[in-house]
Design a protein around this motif. Structure first.
Motif, mmCIF file in Angstrom:
data_model
loop_
_atom_site.group_PDB
_atom_site.id
_atom_site.type_symbol
_atom_site.label_atom_id
_atom_site.label_comp_id
_atom_site.label_asym_id
_atom_site.label_seq_id
_atom_site.Cartn_x
_atom_site.Cartn_y
_atom_site.Cartn_z
ATOM 1 N N VAL A 1 -79.967 72.440 -26.878
ATOM 2 C CA VAL A 1 -80.412 73.592 -26.086
ATOM 3 C C VAL A 1 -81.725 73.249 -25.385
ATOM 4 O O VAL A 1 -81.901 73.509 -24.187
ATOM 5 C CB VAL A 1 -80.554 74.852 -26.970
ATOM 6 C CG1 VAL A 1 -81.163 76.009 -26.180
ATOM 7 C CG2 VAL A 1 -79.198 75.251 -27.554
ATOM 8 N N ASP B 1 -79.862 76.827 -18.982
ATOM 9 C CA ASP B 1 -80.018 77.619 -20.196
ATOM 10 C C ASP B 1 -78.657 77.791 -20.863
ATOM 11 O O ASP B 1 -77.801 78.511 -20.355
ATOM 12 C CB ASP B 1 -80.614 78.982 -19.849
ATOM 13 C CG ASP B 1 -80.796 79.878 -21.077
ATOM 14 O OD1 ASP B 1 -80.578 79.407 -22.217
ATOM 15 O OD2 ASP B 1 -81.141 81.057 -20.885
ATOM 16 N N SER C 1 -78.595 78.660 -24.171
ATOM 17 C CA SER C 1 -78.957 79.319 -25.431
ATOM 18 C C SER C 1 -78.019 80.455 -25.825
ATOM 19 O O SER C 1 -77.926 80.794 -26.995
ATOM 20 C CB SER C 1 -80.397 79.834 -25.362
ATOM 21 O OG SER C 1 -80.507 80.829 -24.360
#
Length: 138
Positions: free
Chosen positions: A52, A61, A63
């Protein structure tokens, strides 16, 4: 595949590192010209935090992503199945294009070890796009 959008499935064991990076990179670089999925033969509980972090360093991103189980349906839907270290645990269906990308496993490794894996995947993804999607002419 004129007139159709190619579909690519990235598969590794845990769907927590390599396949997630590959899917994010292909989705980013292809900009809607390829349908992208990833899955794992034995999905982990969460993504590798170093993966990540490595992706965030290049502005992607991931996440909110999570490891997904490999299904026969996902393989059937794909035009190209790219495996990364799952060996015999990945299903094989005749008529599909299979590629096996030999890459180090980022599991349990820190950011310094993950960066070169990310960069190798990025180079392979860019080459894959060139094969799957003809350049646009204007």
């Amino acid at each position: 595949m004129p007139g159709t959008t190619p579909e690519v499935l990235f598969v590794c064991v845990h769907n927590a590192g390599r396949s997630q990076m590959a899917a994010a990179l292909l989705d980013h670089h292809a900009a809607g010209r390829v349908v992208v999925r990833s899955a794992g033969s034995k999905p982990a509980d969460q993504l590798n935090p170093a993966v990540v972090e490595a992706m965030a360093e290049i502005g992607l991103d991931i996440s909110k992503e999570f490891p997904k189980p490999l299904t026969d349906e996902a393989v059937h839907a794909a035009d190209v199945v790219i495996t990364m270290g799952c060996g015999d645990e990945c299903p094989y269906f005749p008529g599909k294009t299979y590629l096996d990308w030999k890459l180090d496993d980022p599991a349990g490794r820190g950011i310094e070890a993950v960066r070169p894996i990310r960069d190798e995947i990025d180079a392979r993804v860019r080459a894959l796009i060139a094969e799957l999607v003809p350049p646009t002419t204007s």
